[in-house]
Design a protein around this motif. Sequence first.
Motif, PDB file in Angstrom:
ATOM      1  N   ASP A   7       0.882  -1.119  -0.001  1.00  0.00           N
ATOM      2  CA  ASP A   7       0.144  -0.016   0.303  1.00  0.00           C
ATOM      3  C   ASP A   7       0.842   1.348   0.060  1.00  0.00           C
ATOM      4  N   GLU A   8       1.868   1.253   0.739  1.00  0.00           N
ATOM      5  CA  GLU A   8       2.945   2.293   0.692  1.00  0.00           C
ATOM      6  C   GLU A   8       3.141   2.923  -0.667  1.00  0.00           C
ATOM      7  N   GLN A   9       3.670   1.712  -1.431  1.00  0.00           N
ATOM      8  CA  GLN A   9       4.083   2.023  -2.901  1.00  0.00           C
ATOM      9  C   GLN A   9       3.041   2.463  -3.727  1.00  0.00           C
ATOM     10  N   ARG A  10       1.874   1.976  -3.484  1.00  0.00           N
ATOM     11  CA  ARG A  10       0.785   2.511  -4.402  1.00  0.00           C
ATOM     12  C   ARG A  10       0.329   4.180  -3.641  1.00  0.00           C
ATOM     13  N   ARG A  11       0.493   4.348  -2.532  1.00  0.00           N
ATOM     14  CA  ARG A  11       0.291   5.814  -2.059  1.00  0.00           C
ATOM     15  C   ARG A  11       1.105   6.593  -2.636  1.00  0.00           C
ATOM     16  N   ARG A  12       2.502   6.255  -2.548  1.00  0.00           N
ATOM     17  CA  ARG A  12       3.712   7.004  -3.206  1.00  0.00           C
ATOM     18  C   ARG A  12       3.251   7.567  -4.752  1.00  0.00           C
ATOM     19  N   VAL A  13       2.650   6.462  -5.507  1.00  0.00           N
ATOM     20  CA  VAL A  13       2.646   6.853  -6.855  1.00  0.00           C
ATOM     21  C   VAL A  13       1.391   7.734  -6.949  1.00  0.00           C
ATOM     22  N   GLN A  14       0.271   7.460  -5.953  1.00  0.00           N
ATOM     23  CA  GLN A  14      -0.819   8.376  -6.008  1.00  0.00           C
ATOM     24  C   GLN A  14      -0.258   9.835  -5.482  1.00  0.00           C
ATOM     25  N   ARG A  15       0.495   9.963  -4.833  1.00  0.00           N
ATOM     26  CA  ARG A  15       1.005  11.413  -4.358  1.00  0.00           C
ATOM     27  C   ARG A  15       1.560  11.983  -5.448  1.00  0.00           C
ATOM     28  N   VAL A  16       2.372  11.175  -6.117  1.00  0.00           N
ATOM     29  CA  VAL A  16       2.949  11.612  -7.527  1.00  0.00           C
ATOM     30  C   VAL A  16       1.934  12.370  -8.321  1.00  0.00           C
ATOM     31  N   ILE A  17       0.868  11.494  -8.632  1.00  0.00           N
ATOM     32  CA  ILE A  17      -0.276  11.769  -9.439  1.00  0.00           C
ATOM     33  C   ILE A  17      -0.863  13.187  -9.100  1.00  0.00           C
ATOM     34  N   HIS A  18      -1.233  12.995  -7.721  1.00  0.00           N
ATOM     35  CA  HIS A  18      -1.942  14.192  -7.333  1.00  0.00           C
ATOM     36  C   HIS A  18      -1.214  15.430  -7.304  1.00  0.00           C
ATOM     37  N   ASP A  19       0.016  15.328  -6.728  1.00  0.00           N
ATOM     38  CA  ASP A  19       1.024  16.520  -6.440  1.00  0.00           C
ATOM     39  C   ASP A  19       1.779  17.021  -7.748  1.00  0.00           C
ATOM     40  N   ARG A  20       1.957  16.276  -8.753  1.00  0.00           N
ATOM     41  CA  ARG A  20       2.847  16.628  -9.747  1.00  0.00           C
ATOM     42  C   ARG A  20       2.192  16.434 -11.153  1.00  0.00           C
ATOM     43  N   LEU A  21       1.172  15.834 -11.388  1.00  0.00           N
ATOM     44  CA  LEU A  21       0.389  15.729 -12.719  1.00  0.00           C
ATOM     45  C   LEU A  21      -0.828  16.388 -12.620  1.00  0.00           C
ATOM     46  N   ALA A  22      -1.691  16.341 -11.857  1.00  0.00           N
ATOM     47  CA  ALA A  22      -3.298  16.705 -11.700  1.00  0.00           C
ATOM     48  C   ALA A  22      -3.275  18.173 -11.216  1.00  0.00           C
ATOM     49  N   ASP A  23      -3.196  19.153 -12.330  1.00  0.00           N
ATOM     50  CA  ASP A  23      -3.016  20.571 -12.176  1.00  0.00           C
ATOM     51  C   ASP A  23      -4.650  20.981 -12.386  1.00  0.00           C
ATOM     52  N   ASP A  24      -4.970  21.673 -11.340  1.00  0.00           N
ATOM     53  CA  ASP A  24      -6.445  22.096 -11.484  1.00  0.00           C
ATOM     54  C   ASP A  24      -6.621  23.328 -12.301  1.00  0.00           C
ATOM     55  N   ARG A  25      -5.609  23.990 -12.831  1.00  0.00           N
ATOM     56  CA  ARG A  25      -5.879  24.869 -13.961  1.00  0.00           C
ATOM     57  C   ARG A  25      -6.283  24.448 -15.360  1.00  0.00           C
ATOM     58  N   ASP A  26      -6.209  23.084 -15.618  1.00  0.00           N
ATOM     59  CA  ASP A  26      -6.879  22.224 -16.570  1.00  0.00           C
ATOM     60  C   ASP A  26      -7.957  21.311 -15.922  1.00  0.00           C
ATOM     61  N   PRO A  27      -8.878  21.726 -15.717  1.00  0.00           N
ATOM     62  CA  PRO A  27      -9.999  21.148 -14.892  1.00  0.00           C
ATOM     63  C   PRO A  27     -10.425  19.640 -15.681  1.00  0.00           C
ATOM     64  N   GLN A  28     -10.359  19.699 -17.046  1.00  0.00           N
ATOM     65  CA  GLN A  28     -10.857  18.418 -17.675  1.00  0.00           C
ATOM     66  C   GLN A  28      -9.539  17.181 -17.478  1.00  0.00           C
ATOM     67  N   GLU A  29      -8.399  17.856 -17.758  1.00  0.00           N
ATOM     68  CA  GLU A  29      -7.413  16.924 -17.641  1.00  0.00           C
ATOM     69  C   GLU A  29      -6.956  16.581 -16.304  1.00  0.00           C
ATOM     70  N   CYS A  30      -7.257  17.280 -15.196  1.00  0.00           N
ATOM     71  CA  CYS A  30      -6.933  16.983 -13.719  1.00  0.00           C
ATOM     72  C   CYS A  30      -8.115  16.227 -13.389  1.00  0.00           C
ATOM     73  N   ARG A  31      -9.358  16.186 -13.829  1.00  0.00           N
ATOM     74  CA  ARG A  31     -10.457  15.184 -13.590  1.00  0.00           C
ATOM     75  C   ARG A  31     -10.214  13.802 -13.942  1.00  0.00           C
TER      76      ARG A  31
END
Length: 111
Positions: free
Chosen positions: A13-37
């Motif tokens: 679970d820790e490895q999965r959470r690390r991956v999810q953190r990277v997606i959330h913190d570095r890829l999902a930019d709320d300035r592009d709502p469609q892409e972020c969603r």
Amino acid sequence: MTLTDLKNGFRDDEQRRRVQRVIHDRLADDRDPQECRFLMRFWWQLVMSYQEVSMDELSLNVGKAKLQVVEALISAIRSSHADIDAWITTTQQVFPVIEDHGFRAAQDNER
């Protein structure tokens, strides 16, 4: 290609959470709502056994650079735990932490 097998590809679970953190913190930019969603739907897909998002939806809604990173992650998950760790390191080096603009705007409105 279905993505319902992804939740089973992590060391723990820790490895999965690390991956999810990277997606959330570095890829999902709320300035592009469609892409972020759609990136956040992919974020959920990493723990769900049902289809939260498809590759076709990601291809239509995520920019080329980030889509390549998502595809690399899918390959890593289906390959090895070491490849997932390498994906985390590489992605953190390439993509800076994104400021949460929606959260900041909400806080500014409270002042």
